[in-house]
Design an enzyme around this catalytic site. Sequence first.
Site, short mmCIF file in Angstrom:
data_model
loop_
_atom_site.label_atom_id
_atom_site.label_comp_id
_atom_site.label_asym_id
_atom_site.label_seq_id
_atom_site.Cartn_x
_atom_site.Cartn_y
_atom_site.Cartn_z
CG ASN A 182 -6.71 -1.18 0.66
OD1 ASN A 182 -5.99 -0.67 -0.20
ND2 ASN A 182 -6.25 -1.66 1.79
CG HIS A 231 -3.44 3.15 2.04
ND1 HIS A 231 -3.75 2.79 0.75
CD2 HIS A 231 -3.53 2.00 2.78
CE1 HIS A 231 -4.01 1.49 0.72
NE2 HIS A 231 -3.88 0.99 1.93
CB CYS A 267 -0.93 -0.01 1.20
SG CYS A 267 -1.99 -1.45 1.17
O1 UT7 Z 1 -4.01 -1.61 3.24
C1 UT7 Z 1 -3.17 -2.54 3.85
C2 UT7 Z 1 -3.19 -2.42 5.30
N1 UT7 Z 1 -4.41 -2.96 5.81
C3 UT7 Z 1 -5.11 -2.31 6.71
O2 UT7 Z 1 -4.79 -1.21 7.06
C4 UT7 Z 1 -6.30 -3.02 7.31
C5 UT7 Z 1 -6.30 -2.87 8.80
N2 UT7 Z 1 -7.34 -3.61 9.45
C6 UT7 Z 1 -8.66 -3.27 9.35
O3 UT7 Z 1 -9.03 -2.38 8.62
C7 UT7 Z 1 -9.63 -4.01 10.23
O4 UT7 Z 1 -8.93 -4.78 11.16
C8 UT7 Z 1 -10.64 -4.93 9.46
C9 UT7 Z 1 -11.59 -4.07 8.64
C10 UT7 Z 1 -9.87 -5.88 8.55
C11 UT7 Z 1 -11.47 -5.73 10.45
O5 UT7 Z 1 -12.12 -4.85 11.34
P1 UT7 Z 1 -12.00 -5.08 12.92
O6 UT7 Z 1 -12.80 -4.02 13.55
O7 UT7 Z 1 -10.54 -5.12 13.27
O8 UT7 Z 1 -12.70 -6.47 13.11
P2 UT7 Z 1 -12.14 -7.74 13.86
O9 UT7 Z 1 -11.20 -8.48 13.01
O10 UT7 Z 1 -11.71 -7.34 15.23
O11 UT7 Z 1 -13.47 -8.56 14.01
C12 UT7 Z 1 -14.54 -8.14 14.86
C13 UT7 Z 1 -15.70 -9.12 14.71
C14 UT7 Z 1 -15.28 -10.59 14.79
O12 UT7 Z 1 -16.34 -11.29 15.39
P3 UT7 Z 1 -16.26 -11.72 16.94
O13 UT7 Z 1 -15.03 -12.56 17.07
O14 UT7 Z 1 -16.18 -10.44 17.70
O15 UT7 Z 1 -17.55 -12.47 17.15
C15 UT7 Z 1 -15.17 -11.01 13.36
O16 UT7 Z 1 -15.36 -12.38 13.17
O17 UT7 Z 1 -16.27 -8.96 13.39
C16 UT7 Z 1 -16.30 -10.22 12.73
N3 UT7 Z 1 -16.11 -9.98 11.30
C17 UT7 Z 1 -17.13 -9.68 10.48
N4 UT7 Z 1 -18.45 -9.57 10.67
C18 UT7 Z 1 -19.21 -9.26 9.61
C19 UT7 Z 1 -14.95 -9.96 10.61
N5 UT7 Z 1 -15.21 -9.68 9.33
C20 UT7 Z 1 -16.54 -9.51 9.22
C21 UT7 Z 1 -17.38 -9.19 8.14
N6 UT7 Z 1 -18.71 -9.08 8.39
N7 UT7 Z 1 -16.92 -8.98 6.90
#
Ligand code: UT7
Length: 331
Positions: free
Chosen positions: A286, A256, A116
């Site tokens: 992204n 970004h 990125c």
């Molecule tokens: O560009 C390259 C660099 N990349 C980035 O900068 C990305 C950085 N990371 C992020 O943007 C975020 O971490 C994500 C968008 C990828 C994920 O968001 P998050 O708020 O960190 O979610 P999480 O992984 O902590 O998951 C929270 C909950 C989980 O459920 P439980 O364990 O709390 O029951 C996940 O299983 O959300 C669940 N979950 C979803 N639910 C609905 C994960 N993905 C999804 C989804 N839809 N697509």
Amino acid sequence: MQKINAAITAVGGYVPEYKLTNAELEKMVDTNDEWIQTRTGISERRILKEEGKGSSDLAVPAVLELCKKRGISPEEIDCLICATVTPDMVFPATANIICDKIGAVNSFGFDVMAACSGFLYALTTGSAFIESGRYKKVVVVGVDKMSSIVDYSDRTTCIIFGDGAGAVLLEGTEENVGIKDSLLKSDGSGSKFLHMKAGGSVKPSTVETVLAKEHFVFQEGQSVFKFAVKGMADVSYELMERNKLTADDIAWLVPHQANLRIIDATANRMGLPKEKIMINIQKYGNTTAATLPLCLWEWEKKLNKGDNIILAAFGGGFTWGATWVKWGYDS
Ligand code: UT7
């Protein structure tokens, strides 16, 4: 002799027509529009659907648009640098393929792989070529066909990424505009949080690696998120401080487009109001190396000569950085 500055003198961009909406993703994986919008800020992304087309096919219209705007022929390009993690092939470089497709017969080209942050790495490299006086016209492309490495059964990654390309032309000037400063960082220990498991020299492609889905983006989202919030904000702040720039001096932040919450954190740290931040993540998701030039492409008409613009990125590697650009022309 007067110092040669590397100014951006034209911008081009391209996104494929097909829109992959949150509603459509709801039918593919266990997700919902509300979760995606509140956790990322994304509503839809563009996907290159046509068989047999790759990143070079996204980049070609972007570079041709830039040439047309500037009134130059591709034959006048001296060098083309392509930032991508989704090259047409592992080798040769996608930059060479782009040059061939547009008829840039006098240009040499190479790829930069910094995920990125790739566009910032390539922009900094290209500007040094111009500042040296050796090259007159350098094109910097950021392009990714992320749909080629995304697992559309993995809800944690497939909701994030999209396809697109953006490009800028760099030319020399003695005026006080152009790429003023860059602060680039990398930390290979971050590779464990964001990578592709197979297909490289450590683990070449086999039937087993394909069946194990090891040719897709692997991301530990939360860990990357934490590093990204800190990395992008810190480096942008440091760049402002070392150049004695205040929030009032800055016309635009070009962040970004990985996650709206990371963008907000960076803007807050820099003390910038929402009106000064370029955000198109809702439309494109992204697009990895393409997010920054796609923003410049969309906002070009609002940019004025002399505007101070900070571009900032964080991505796989880890790589991150910020670049200060003084805009070179009124659109
Ligand atoms: O560009 C390259 C660099 N990349 C980035 O900068 C990305 C950085 N990371 C992020 O943007 C975020 O971490 C994500 C968008 C990828 C994920 O968001 P998050 O708020 O960190 O979610 P999480 O992984 O902590 O998951 C929270 C909950 C989980 O459920 P439980 O364990 O709390 O029951 C996940 O299983 O959300 C669940 N979950 C979803 N639910 C609905 C994960 N993905 C999804 C989804 N839809 N697509």
